[in-house]
Design a protein around this motif. Sequence first.
Motif, short mmCIF file in Angstrom:
data_model
loop_
_atom_site.label_atom_id
_atom_site.label_comp_id
_atom_site.label_asym_id
_atom_site.label_seq_id
_atom_site.Cartn_x
_atom_site.Cartn_y
_atom_site.Cartn_z
N PRO A 1 24.65 36.44 55.31
CA PRO A 1 25.31 35.18 55.70
C PRO A 1 24.71 34.57 56.96
CG PRO A 1 26.93 36.84 55.09
CD PRO A 1 25.61 37.53 55.13
N GLY A 2 24.31 35.43 57.92
CA GLY A 2 23.70 34.90 59.14
C GLY A 2 22.40 34.18 58.88
N MET A 3 21.60 34.70 57.96
CA MET A 3 20.35 34.04 57.58
C MET A 3 20.63 32.69 56.94
SD MET A 3 17.10 33.71 56.55
CE MET A 3 16.19 35.23 56.54
N LYS A 4 21.61 32.63 56.03
CA LYS A 4 21.95 31.37 55.37
C LYS A 4 22.41 30.33 56.39
CE LYS A 4 23.47 33.40 50.97
NZ LYS A 4 24.61 33.51 50.04
N LEU A 5 23.29 30.75 57.29
CA LEU A 5 23.83 29.81 58.27
C LEU A 5 22.74 29.32 59.22
CD1 LEU A 5 26.27 28.40 59.55
CD2 LEU A 5 26.68 30.48 60.89
N ALA A 6 21.91 30.24 59.72
CA ALA A 6 20.86 29.86 60.66
C ALA A 6 19.85 28.92 60.02
CB ALA A 6 20.17 31.11 61.20
N LEU A 7 19.45 29.21 58.79
CA LEU A 7 18.48 28.34 58.11
C LEU A 7 19.07 26.95 57.88
CD1 LEU A 7 16.09 29.36 55.27
CD2 LEU A 7 17.40 27.26 55.05
N THR A 8 20.33 26.89 57.50
CA THR A 8 20.97 25.59 57.27
C THR A 8 21.06 24.79 58.56
OG1 THR A 8 22.26 26.48 55.43
CG2 THR A 8 23.05 24.45 56.44
N LEU A 9 21.47 25.43 59.65
CA LEU A 9 21.59 24.73 60.93
C LEU A 9 20.22 24.24 61.40
CD1 LEU A 9 24.14 27.03 62.81
CD2 LEU A 9 24.56 24.80 61.79
N ARG A 10 19.18 25.03 61.18
CA ARG A 10 17.85 24.59 61.58
C ARG A 10 17.39 23.43 60.74
NH1 ARG A 10 14.81 23.45 65.67
NH2 ARG A 10 12.63 23.30 65.06
N HIS A 11 17.73 23.44 59.45
CA HIS A 11 17.38 22.31 58.58
C HIS A 11 18.07 21.05 59.06
CE1 HIS A 11 16.32 20.07 55.04
NE2 HIS A 11 17.58 19.92 54.67
N LEU A 12 19.35 21.15 59.43
CA LEU A 12 20.09 19.97 59.92
C LEU A 12 19.54 19.52 61.27
CD1 LEU A 12 23.80 20.92 59.08
CD2 LEU A 12 22.10 19.78 57.64
N ALA A 13 19.16 20.47 62.12
CA ALA A 13 18.71 20.12 63.47
C ALA A 13 17.32 19.52 63.48
CB ALA A 13 18.74 21.37 64.36
N SER A 14 16.45 19.97 62.59
CA SER A 14 15.05 19.53 62.63
C SER A 14 14.72 18.47 61.59
CB SER A 14 14.13 20.74 62.43
OG SER A 14 14.30 21.29 61.13
N GLY A 15 15.41 18.51 60.44
CA GLY A 15 15.06 17.61 59.36
C GLY A 15 13.83 18.03 58.59
N LYS B 1 11.45 19.70 55.78
CA LYS B 1 11.62 19.85 54.35
C LYS B 1 11.61 21.33 53.97
CE LYS B 1 9.61 15.37 53.14
NZ LYS B 1 9.56 14.88 54.53
N TYR B 2 12.22 21.62 52.81
CA TYR B 2 12.28 23.00 52.34
C TYR B 2 10.89 23.59 52.16
CZ TYR B 2 17.12 21.80 51.12
OH TYR B 2 18.42 21.39 51.15
N ALA B 3 9.96 22.78 51.66
CA ALA B 3 8.62 23.29 51.38
C ALA B 3 7.90 23.77 52.64
CB ALA B 3 7.79 22.21 50.69
N SER B 4 8.18 23.15 53.78
CA SER B 4 7.54 23.58 55.02
C SER B 4 8.31 24.71 55.69
CB SER B 4 7.40 22.40 55.98
OG SER B 4 8.67 21.88 56.33
N MET B 5 9.63 24.76 55.48
CA MET B 5 10.44 25.81 56.11
C MET B 5 10.27 27.16 55.43
SD MET B 5 14.03 23.82 56.89
CE MET B 5 14.77 25.30 57.56
N LYS B 6 9.85 27.18 54.17
CA LYS B 6 9.81 28.45 53.45
C LYS B 6 8.80 29.43 54.05
CE LYS B 6 6.42 27.15 49.90
NZ LYS B 6 6.21 26.94 48.45
N PHE B 7 7.77 28.94 54.73
CA PHE B 7 6.75 29.84 55.26
C PHE B 7 7.24 30.56 56.51
CE2 PHE B 7 4.35 26.51 53.00
CZ PHE B 7 3.75 27.32 52.03
N GLY B 8 7.96 29.88 57.37
CA GLY B 8 8.47 30.54 58.56
C GLY B 8 9.67 31.43 58.28
N TRP B 9 10.57 30.94 57.44
CA TRP B 9 11.79 31.70 57.13
C TRP B 9 11.57 32.70 56.00
CZ3 TRP B 9 16.31 31.20 59.90
CH2 TRP B 9 16.35 30.14 60.81
N ARG B 10 10.47 32.54 55.23
CA ARG B 10 10.16 33.41 54.10
C ARG B 10 11.28 33.40 53.07
NH1 ARG B 10 5.72 37.23 55.48
NH2 ARG B 10 5.01 36.63 57.56
#
Length: 431
Positions: free
Chosen positions: A111-125, A127-136
């Motif tokens: 759950p912590g991973m899901k919440l952190a990834l979502t908050l970072r997506h909202l904070a930075s804007g 795209k999923y395709a670029s976030m997948k490499f850092g968050w794996r």
Amino acid sequence: MEDPARLRREYLLAVLQHQHDLIDLTLYQLRANKARRRRGERRRKNWVRPWIGRRRQFGIYDQLMVELRKEDHASFTNFLRMPPAMFDELLARVGPRIIKQHTFFWDPLEPGMKLALTLRHLASGNKYASMKFGWRVPHNTQSLMVREVCQAIIDEYLDEVLVCPSTPDGWRAIADKFFQRWNFPHTCGALDGKHVACRCPAKSGSQYFNYKGFYSIVLMALADADYKFIWADVGGTGSASDAQIYNDCELKECAEDGTLGFPDPEPLPSDNQDVPYFFIGDDAFALRSTMMKPYNLRGLTNEQRIFNYRLSRARRVVENAFGILVNRFQILLSTMQHHPSTVRLIVKACLILHNLMRTRYPGLQNQQLDRAENENHDFVPGAWREGRNLEDTQTASGPNTASKDGKKQRNLLKHWVNSPTGAVPWQDRMI
């Protein structure tokens, strides 16, 4: 001493069960491969890409965020737009809603991973395709995860932090705060709309295309004097105007039929004539006794200019609230590549998180409040009217009774803000 025969039987049963599970997994993979061949797709080489499988060793959540929490709280706050304590509160309350059951086939994401990834997506804007490499985390998993977490945040906090008052005392508290901070009386909230850009939905025509030249949904929100949202509507499409959305919403209907819970009309400070409580907005809205807006800009007198300044000074609260919102959650500054239903879900979650942060940490991201130091004088109620021509507060032209009452009320407020009772020391030099 345990029976050896019973132990052998239990062992054989466990082996058979394991073999049965392996057979089920093999059959599942065979059926998946067969379906894939029917669709003309190539067979998967890996069920999980090796670099994604090393998420715990090198992913952002298990590595970078742990370091930031231990070594640099300011950077942690900048990364997720909230302090570690606020993240921990969110995880404790939202976590049980997004946890998944462990299965034989895979281990669910924390759950912590899901919440952190979502908050970072909202904070930075990003795209999923670029976030997948850092968050794996694969982009298709992120798309499901963000919707799940946003819905969980809404379900958990909506009734706590985004509540519209329904009693006279609740509305009066907001009006008192407006008068204390922004020197404008009887104001129950500042109303405005904001276009949130999104990609053009399929087969939508010009429904989402706005007058600014891009596709959007409309966030219509009512803000209090402390930059918090007390009511919001995110159902509007880009082609609809602010007035159209407000005229069709329940807020206007309840405000005009008296079921919203506004206090009974009361005199302005140091006056003796009852004046209704109202919202304030820009020139897009219709003038009513429940909605005050500035005078038209053509041929203004000095008194009307001062009234426009005083009303706009209070009305800009909602503009500032939008500014704080989009700078904290910069996904609202980008063109969101989501379905409109997901865009609305994200906007609602951002509103709730904004109000939550304004409640828990009011000074974390704040605008400079204008505070007027008014002189303490004892005024005789109604004495400010002496020597003023108040004929325009008794007669007014308009297409209907509602607009006439609104004009009379605005004229009365105009006279009040230009009187010694309602004036502020700096208003003359602001026009």
